[in-house]
Design a protein around this motif. Structure first.
Motif, PDB file in Angstrom:
ATOM      1  N   THR A   1       0.856  -1.187   0.000  1.00 17.21           N
ATOM      2  CA  THR A   1       0.000   0.000   0.000  1.00 17.21           C
ATOM      3  C   THR A   1       0.887   1.229   0.000  1.00 17.21           C
ATOM      4  O   THR A   1       1.778   1.350   0.851  1.00 17.21           O
ATOM      5  CB  THR A   1      -0.910   0.029   1.247  1.00 17.21           C
ATOM      6  OG1 THR A   1      -1.704  -1.169   1.282  1.00 17.21           O
ATOM      7  CG2 THR A   1      -1.831   1.239   1.232  1.00 17.21           C
TER       8      THR A   1
ATOM      9  N   SER B   1      -9.914   9.534  -2.975  1.00 19.17           N
ATOM     10  CA  SER B   1      -9.527   8.114  -2.948  1.00 19.17           C
ATOM     11  C   SER B   1     -10.414   7.273  -3.855  1.00 19.17           C
ATOM     12  O   SER B   1      -9.924   6.351  -4.512  1.00 19.17           O
ATOM     13  CB  SER B   1      -9.454   7.547  -1.530  1.00 19.17           C
ATOM     14  OG  SER B   1     -10.305   8.171  -0.649  1.00 19.17           O
ATOM     15  N   GLN B   2     -11.696   7.607  -3.954  1.00 20.86           N
ATOM     16  CA  GLN B   2     -12.571   6.868  -4.885  1.00 20.86           C
ATOM     17  C   GLN B   2     -12.127   7.089  -6.329  1.00 20.86           C
ATOM     18  O   GLN B   2     -12.055   6.146  -7.122  1.00 20.86           O
ATOM     19  CB  GLN B   2     -14.033   7.311  -4.709  1.00 20.86           C
ATOM     20  CG  GLN B   2     -14.659   6.809  -3.410  1.00 20.86           C
ATOM     21  CD  GLN B   2     -15.991   7.483  -3.081  1.00 20.86           C
ATOM     22  OE1 GLN B   2     -16.317   8.557  -3.603  1.00 20.86           O
ATOM     23  NE2 GLN B   2     -16.756   6.855  -2.207  1.00 20.86           N
TER      24      GLN B   2
ATOM     25  N   CYS C   1      -7.064   3.924 -11.316  1.00 21.45           N
ATOM     26  CA  CYS C   1      -6.160   2.773 -11.239  1.00 21.45           C
ATOM     27  C   CYS C   1      -6.761   1.517 -11.876  1.00 21.45           C
ATOM     28  O   CYS C   1      -6.023   0.572 -12.169  1.00 21.45           O
ATOM     29  CB  CYS C   1      -5.751   2.507  -9.789  1.00 21.45           C
ATOM     30  SG  CYS C   1      -4.545   3.706  -9.183  1.00 21.45           S
ATOM     31  N   GLU C   2      -8.074   1.507 -12.095  1.00 22.95           N
ATOM     32  CA  GLU C   2      -8.657   0.370 -12.819  1.00 22.95           C
ATOM     33  C   GLU C   2      -8.093   0.319 -14.236  1.00 22.95           C
ATOM     34  O   GLU C   2      -7.958  -0.742 -14.828  1.00 22.95           O
ATOM     35  CB  GLU C   2     -10.181   0.478 -12.870  1.00 22.95           C
ATOM     36  CG  GLU C   2     -10.840  -0.031 -11.595  1.00 22.95           C
ATOM     37  CD  GLU C   2     -12.326   0.270 -11.554  1.00 22.95           C
ATOM     38  OE1 GLU C   2     -12.964   0.275 -12.636  1.00 22.95           O
ATOM     39  OE2 GLU C   2     -12.832   0.511 -10.448  1.00 22.95           O
TER      40      GLU C   2
ATOM     41  N   ASP D   1      -8.964   5.149  -7.099  1.00 26.70           N
ATOM     42  CA  ASP D   1      -9.271   3.735  -7.380  1.00 26.70           C
ATOM     43  C   ASP D   1      -9.787   3.572  -8.808  1.00 26.70           C
ATOM     44  O   ASP D   1      -9.400   2.639  -9.518  1.00 26.70           O
ATOM     45  CB  ASP D   1     -10.346   3.216  -6.412  1.00 26.70           C
ATOM     46  CG  ASP D   1      -9.790   2.950  -5.019  1.00 26.70           C
ATOM     47  OD1 ASP D   1      -8.553   2.865  -4.890  1.00 26.70           O
ATOM     48  OD2 ASP D   1     -10.594   2.838  -4.083  1.00 26.70           O
ATOM     49  N   GLU D   2     -10.641   4.494  -9.215  1.00 27.22           N
ATOM     50  CA  GLU D   2     -11.232   4.391 -10.549  1.00 27.22           C
ATOM     51  C   GLU D   2     -10.151   4.558 -11.635  1.00 27.22           C
ATOM     52  O   GLU D   2     -10.102   3.783 -12.596  1.00 27.22           O
ATOM     53  CB  GLU D   2     -12.331   5.444 -10.719  1.00 27.22           C
ATOM     54  CG  GLU D   2     -13.157   5.217 -11.967  1.00 27.22           C
ATOM     55  CD  GLU D   2     -14.229   6.286 -12.171  1.00 27.22           C
ATOM     56  OE1 GLU D   2     -14.621   6.964 -11.195  1.00 27.22           O
ATOM     57  OE2 GLU D   2     -14.665   6.445 -13.336  1.00 27.22           O
TER      58      GLU D   2
ATOM     59  N   ARG E   1      -1.599  -0.791  -4.089  1.00 29.34           N
ATOM     60  CA  ARG E   1      -2.765   0.016  -3.734  1.00 29.34           C
ATOM     61  C   ARG E   1      -2.324   1.454  -3.476  1.00 29.34           C
ATOM     62  O   ARG E   1      -1.465   1.702  -2.620  1.00 29.34           O
ATOM     63  CB  ARG E   1      -3.444  -0.559  -2.487  1.00 29.34           C
ATOM     64  CG  ARG E   1      -4.842  -0.020  -2.253  1.00 29.34           C
ATOM     65  CD  ARG E   1      -5.625  -0.979  -1.407  1.00 29.34           C
ATOM     66  NE  ARG E   1      -5.067  -1.053  -0.067  1.00 29.34           N
ATOM     67  CZ  ARG E   1      -5.578  -0.417   1.000  1.00 29.34           C
ATOM     68  NH1 ARG E   1      -6.665   0.321   0.884  1.00 29.34           N
ATOM     69  NH2 ARG E   1      -5.008  -0.549   2.180  1.00 29.34           N
TER      70      ARG E   1
END
Ligand code: GDP
Ligand code: FO1
Ligand code: CA
Length: 321
Positions: free
Chosen positions: A29, A113-114, A120-121, A117-118, A128
């Protein structure tokens, strides 16, 4: 095993590549500095998150080490033709798409942070990526410009003034009311080892530690905390870290940075610190400050030495656990 790395952009991204290569099947992480972030031309730019995401995702420009490879600058040229005062900040055409997506999501109420994550998809960094906070924080400096004293965002100091103007003061605006992003506390508490990447101590690592609660979290973590010096032989490796350390009256050396972060036993955050073989003579000074130190090659010149450096950091941590 859970590995947690505190990181800025360029130096941290390279180090994370080494950590991922050394431990491909381990949960890693990265807690990423966001105090470099800014709103410009109506978009939210997150240089350190993007440097890490693009580097680990294979999209970074290999020479610049920020922004996208195969970049074009049409939008920037047009902004200059409009005489936009912020055109000193270079957003490439490809990079711009990342910023449009991020800013759209933020405006619709998503957290940083959301959105990370998106993004990083698509980039699949294999690590992470968690911003240090979802709240807006900005490193700002009061500097002496040729036009007089000026209060500028870190990016203006760094890019427009090339870190060449005297610093009067530096602050992380908004930090008092920032909270660690979701996942940060859990990651640190669940870590088997915590590593401070070879990132800029003043503008990458210190802001992460300045998020309320972070310092205490690291101090009381069960896992050992070890760091890698970003300074080799009294100078920065890439980038301009010495301008900030030196500009704030701090000692520009591997030992100086170790003392800046401090021993965990003495109210700081470090149990261990890696210096370059060129700085082997400072190991005893660092150890007398209560920080276990070792001298190993710190220059991340190729993939093998970078992976070896990540291993060295984990090895230094092992007996400290
Ligand atoms: P930034 O946020 O993009 O400025 O990147 P970081 O804060 O993560 O890293 C910048 C720091 O990385 C600088 O202080 C450099 O001295 C350091 N750095 C860059 N390359 C290397 C390297 O190969 N070895 C070490 N030890 N430090 C490096
Ligand atoms: N660095 C520059 O030297 N000039 C730029 O125009 C520039 C634009 C830029 C845009 C997006 C981005 O993610 C990074 C950008 N950087 C630029 C690098 C940035 O200033 C640094 O990566 C850091 O913030 C230093 O920590
Ligand atoms: Ca940075």
């Amino acid at each position: 095993q859970n590995i947690v790395v505190l990181t800025g952009g360029v130096g941290g991204a390279r180090f994370l590549e080494g950590m991922r290569a050394a431990h491909p099947d381990t949960q890693i992480t990265a807690i990423v500095n966001t105090a470099d972030d800014l709103w410009v031309f109506g978009v939210r730019v997150c240089p350190d998150l993007d440097s890490v995401m693009y580097t680990l995702g294979g999209g970074i420009d290999p020479e610049r080490r920020w922004g996208r490879q195969d970049e074009t600058w049409n939008a920037r040229g047009e902004l200059e033709r409009y005489g936009e005062p912020e055109a000193w900040f270079g957003l490439g055409d490809r990079d711009l798409a990342t910023h449009l997506v991020r800013s759209d999501r933020l405006r619709r109420g998503a957290t940083l942070s959301q959105v990370t994550d998106e993004l990083c998809e698509r980039w699949r960094p294999g690590i992470r990526l968690v911003p240090m906070t979802d709240d807006e924080v900005a490193t700002r400096l009061v500097v002496d410009t040729p036009e007089g004293e000026s209060d500028v965002h870190f990016q203006e100091y760094w890019i427009r003034y090339r870190a060449q103007v005297p610093i009067r003061s530096l602050r992380y605006e908004g930090i008092e009311s920032a909270a660690p992003a979701p996942g940060v506390i859990e990651a640190v508490e669940g870590a088997d080892v915590i590593v401070v990447a070879p990132s800029n101590p003043i503008v990458s690592i210190a802001p992460i530690l300045a998020v309320p609660g972070m310092r205490e979290l690291l101090r009381t973590a069960a896992a050992p905390v070890v760091g890698v010096s970003p300074i080799i032989a009294g100078g920065h490796v890439r980038g301009m870290a010495d301008q900030l350390l030196g500009g704030l009256g701090l000692e520009v050396s591997a030992a100086g940075v170790a003392e800046f972060h401090g021993a965990r036993s003495g109210g700081g955050v470090l149990d261990g610190w890696l210096v370059d073989t060129a700085d082997a003579g400072t190991v005893s000074r660092i150890e007398s400050a209560g920080i276990a130190a070792r001298a190993v090659p710190l220059y991340m010149s190729d993939d093998d030495t970078t992976r070896a450096l990540a291993e060295d950091a984990l090895e230094l941590a092992r007996p400290l656990a």
